[in-house]
Every structure is written in structure tokens, then in C-alpha cells.
Scaffold this motif. Sequence first.
Motif, mmCIF file in Angstrom:
data_model
loop_
_atom_site.group_PDB
_atom_site.id
_atom_site.type_symbol
_atom_site.label_atom_id
_atom_site.label_comp_id
_atom_site.label_asym_id
_atom_site.label_seq_id
_atom_site.Cartn_x
_atom_site.Cartn_y
_atom_site.Cartn_z
ATOM 1 N N THR A 191 35.807 44.854 81.418
ATOM 2 C CA THR A 191 37.062 44.885 82.047
ATOM 3 C C THR A 191 37.468 46.408 81.910
ATOM 4 O O THR A 191 38.073 46.951 82.902
ATOM 5 C CB THR A 191 38.151 44.092 81.058
ATOM 6 O OG1 THR A 191 37.566 42.926 80.717
ATOM 7 C CG2 THR A 191 39.494 44.107 81.788
ATOM 8 N N ASN A 192 36.975 47.139 80.840
ATOM 9 C CA ASN A 192 37.311 48.228 80.688
ATOM 10 C C ASN A 192 36.196 49.410 80.831
ATOM 11 O O ASN A 192 36.129 50.386 80.253
ATOM 12 C CB ASN A 192 38.003 48.478 79.293
ATOM 13 C CG ASN A 192 39.418 48.016 79.226
ATOM 14 O OD1 ASN A 192 40.329 48.245 80.058
ATOM 15 N ND2 ASN A 192 39.469 47.148 78.205
ATOM 16 N N GLU A 194 35.507 51.694 82.774
ATOM 17 C CA GLU A 194 35.731 53.228 83.031
ATOM 18 C C GLU A 194 36.253 53.978 82.012
ATOM 19 O O GLU A 194 36.293 55.077 81.959
ATOM 20 C CB GLU A 194 36.405 53.296 84.350
ATOM 21 C CG GLU A 194 35.776 53.021 85.573
ATOM 22 C CD GLU A 194 35.746 51.529 86.134
ATOM 23 O OE1 GLU A 194 36.386 50.906 85.234
ATOM 24 O OE2 GLU A 194 35.113 51.359 86.855
ATOM 25 N N VAL A 195 36.813 53.333 80.902
ATOM 26 C CA VAL A 195 37.356 53.850 79.826
ATOM 27 C C VAL A 195 36.572 54.923 79.208
ATOM 28 O O VAL A 195 37.053 56.172 78.612
ATOM 29 C CB VAL A 195 37.915 52.725 78.779
ATOM 30 C CG1 VAL A 195 38.078 53.350 77.486
ATOM 31 C CG2 VAL A 195 39.164 52.005 79.157
ATOM 32 N N HIS A 208 38.889 58.013 88.706
ATOM 33 C CA HIS A 208 39.853 57.385 87.432
ATOM 34 C C HIS A 208 41.028 56.938 87.713
ATOM 35 O O HIS A 208 41.957 57.659 87.992
ATOM 36 C CB HIS A 208 39.623 58.272 86.335
ATOM 37 C CG HIS A 208 38.472 58.836 85.948
ATOM 38 N ND1 HIS A 208 37.482 57.804 85.112
ATOM 39 C CD2 HIS A 208 37.781 60.017 85.943
ATOM 40 C CE1 HIS A 208 36.382 58.536 85.305
ATOM 41 N NE2 HIS A 208 36.443 59.972 85.573
ATOM 42 N N ASP A 210 44.042 53.828 86.933
ATOM 43 C CA ASP A 210 44.645 52.413 86.099
ATOM 44 C C ASP A 210 44.548 51.555 87.125
ATOM 45 O O ASP A 210 44.487 50.110 86.862
ATOM 46 C CB ASP A 210 45.783 52.891 85.251
ATOM 47 C CG ASP A 210 45.544 53.754 84.134
ATOM 48 O OD1 ASP A 210 44.499 53.974 83.633
ATOM 49 O OD2 ASP A 210 46.560 54.519 83.863
ATOM 50 N N ASP A 243 38.898 57.641 77.023
ATOM 51 C CA ASP A 243 40.301 57.212 76.231
ATOM 52 C C ASP A 243 39.880 56.862 74.766
ATOM 53 O O ASP A 243 39.701 55.605 74.554
ATOM 54 C CB ASP A 243 40.954 56.358 77.159
ATOM 55 C CG ASP A 243 42.277 55.830 76.629
ATOM 56 O OD1 ASP A 243 42.639 56.259 75.515
ATOM 57 O OD2 ASP A 243 43.304 55.728 77.425
ATOM 58 N N VAL A 246 41.578 53.820 73.044
ATOM 59 C CA VAL A 246 41.362 52.424 73.552
ATOM 60 C C VAL A 246 39.962 52.106 72.910
ATOM 61 O O VAL A 246 39.968 50.746 72.486
ATOM 62 C CB VAL A 246 41.151 52.457 75.034
ATOM 63 C CG1 VAL A 246 40.891 51.108 75.603
ATOM 64 C CG2 VAL A 246 42.617 52.779 75.616
ATOM 65 N N LYS A 250 39.421 48.864 69.905
ATOM 66 C CA LYS A 250 38.665 47.749 70.361
ATOM 67 C C LYS A 250 37.247 47.805 69.254
ATOM 68 O O LYS A 250 36.973 46.720 68.573
ATOM 69 C CB LYS A 250 38.003 47.892 71.705
ATOM 70 C CG LYS A 250 37.352 46.636 72.320
ATOM 71 C CD LYS A 250 38.135 45.754 73.008
ATOM 72 C CE LYS A 250 37.263 44.652 73.490
ATOM 73 N NZ LYS A 250 38.107 43.549 74.211
#
Length: 352
Positions: A191-192, A194-195, A208, A210, A243, A246, A250
Motif C-alpha cells: 500500500t505504501n 513509495e514511502v 511522488h 499522495d 517518509d 511513516v 509501522k
Amino acid sequence: MIKSRIAGVGHYVPENVYTNDDLAKLMDTSDEWIKERTGIKERRFATKHKETTTTLGYEASKVALERAGITAEDVDFIIFATLSPDYYFPGCGVLLQRALGITKSEIGALDVRTQCTGFIYALSVADQFIKSGMYKNILVVGAEMHSSGLEFATRGRGVSVIFGDGAGAVVLQPSEGDNGIENSELHSDGTNAEVLSLSSPGSHGGFHSDDKDQFGFPPEDELGEIFITDKMVKDGHLYPHMDGKVVFKKAVVKFPEVIVSSLAKIGKTPADLSLLIPHQANLRISQFVQKILKLDDSQVFNNIQKYGNTTAASIPIALSEAWEQGKVKPNDLICLAAFGSGFTWGSVVLTW
Ligand code: UT7
């Protein structure tokens, strides 16, 4: 069923030490900021044009092979985990095979691309090959030369102060007794994706945003060129993007979760652990995990203070150092665990 065991472990780090003060000469940062947020005091950077990810992996492999009491000719498969390969392709596996001079036997070489969890994935894959009886001596390597792709300027400081270069390797063999790898767990959640990513060069375009669809594409008016353009270079798209907050949030959930669940599968709890070797992402993450799992200092191994975050190399470097320091002994219950870009995370539990 036959188990696999680590017959030899080795590591190699480049000679060049870069302290936080050295980095502060290149960008707006400080020893205080880096130590407080990450625990890192210094890291090693490879020598340009003399060392590469493969040469670092080669040095670590030589030590692991010697400690396993075998030669390169005995290796029947190579698995190489890295996010900073010598070339975009081919992967480091074949380059290591060539460097070790084992081209005659034409053994297979596999590259693993799961970033910080790379060594856990590689070890788990090797474990399945040993258990199935397909191979007898697998060389599993985690190596990174981050220094060739970091932005040593204030714009890149959120990433570049964290990472370091190095390599670790193990030889995996069928166990003759009951000791060895008890189980492994591999997870991911894209899901994330590219973070924490390096999206260029690639087929995607390195946007990049959101606001993105299931393939990561932004709205049409935000689309740019694909592959490498001058603008991408100028905008810093050829450097990793992270980021950090984030990732941190996690990581502190998934690390304990995967450690507890893999131990539970063999009827154990964190209290039974002789040693936890977490991926060296950030000392604060390791300390948080230690607290949640109620482990004492002797049960957790950290060396990020000296090497920074070496991604796929951090676990085998730490395992090798812990072994050298007598902290990994026969019959010890060891857990290796990682979380990182992807997101991917996982663990390997073994009896040494
Ligand atoms: O192994 C791969 C997985 N990666 C991780 O596990 C990393 C997880 N995340 C982290 O470890 C932390 O998020 C970092 C250490 C990367 C960053 O710490 P943070 O507390 O999340 O800092 P931040 O990125 O929110 O930045 C805080 C401030 C910002 O300034 P403002 O906006 O508050 O004025 C940054 O611009 O610190 C600034 N900053 C720096 N200052 C000095 C960012 N990098 C630096 C730096 N030196 N190197």
C-alpha cells in the motif's frame, strides 16, 4: 524433516570511517541530531572505483566459506540480497559467482530485492532449498554500497545520514542434528510502496504523489517523463525518498508482531530468546522493540552505532559480530527480524 543450519558466518565493512561530524561538513546536520534520533555515531563508506557491492559481498563470503570449512567450489547456489547493486542488471549474484571463480560448475545465482528484509527473504528461500534436498551448500549474502547513491547535501540529509556500506554472508547446509532453522515468516504490504523508495531509473517515472491509483500513478496533470530526464536529476529523483515517520510507526508495530508470532509457532515466547538480532534500522526502533518484548540488554544485539543502517547487510553483519564476541553459542535460540521498504517484514527463528 531435515533442517538447515548456518555452518559459517562472516562480514566485511570498508575501512573508511565517516563520523557524524564528517557529514556535518557536507550538509546542515549535527552529531547531536543524528545520535539523538538514530543512535548512529559513525558509518563506513566504500572506496570508489576499488570497491562495489559485489566486492564487499565477496570479502564477507570468503570469511563465511572459511568458517564453514568449505571452498567456493563446494557452493551449489548463491542468493544475493541488495538494493544497491553494481549494475541495474545483471544482478550481483552472477558477479559474485564470477569473483569467486565458480563459473565452471554453472551453479544458479538468485538476486533478492526486498531491501531491509532482503537477508530474511534470502535466508528463508535458501532454507526451503536445503529442506527440499535440492542444494547442500548455499551461499547467502546481504551487501550494500549505499554511498554511491546518496545525496550528501542538505536536501538529502533525512536519508543520507542514516545509511552505511557493508556486507555479511552465511553458508547454509543441511543440519546433521536437531539444531537449525526452526521457521521463517515473510510478509509484505505494498500500500505504501513509495514511502521508502528509489523510483528512478525505472519504467514508472518516479512520481511522488499522495494522490495515486493502484499502480502508483498520480493524476494525469502530474505525470512526467519516464526513465531519466534532466529534470529528474535536478529534482533529486535519482536519490532514495523516505517518509521516515511513516516507516518508523509501522516498524514498531510489525517488528514485535512478527517476532512473537514466529516464536509462538514453536511454542516459545520472547523470554525464551538467547538473542534477538533486529535489522539495524534505527537504535530507537530496536530499543522500542526490546521494551515491548520485555527483553534485557543481553538478549538484543545492536551495532548500528558503528555502521549506520546497512539494509540487507545489517543482519548478517550483526550475526557475524555477535558470533565473534561469543554471544551466539550452540543450542542458543536466536531470532533474526527485519522491517523495511515495500513494506516488507519477516523473521527467522533458529537454534544455533
Ligand atoms: O531500514 C529502512 C527503514 N527505515 C527506517 O526504519 C527509518 C525509520 N524512521 C526514522 O528512523 C526517523 O523517522 C528518521 C531518523 C529518519 C527521522 O527522524 P524524525 O524524528 O522522524 O525526523 P523528521 O524526518 O520528522 O524531521 C524532523 C526535523 C525536520 O525539520 P523541521 O521540519 O521540524 O524543521 C527535518 O527537516 O529534522 C530535520 N532533519 C534534520 N535535521 C538535521 C531531517 N534530517 C535531518 C538531519 N539533520 N540529518
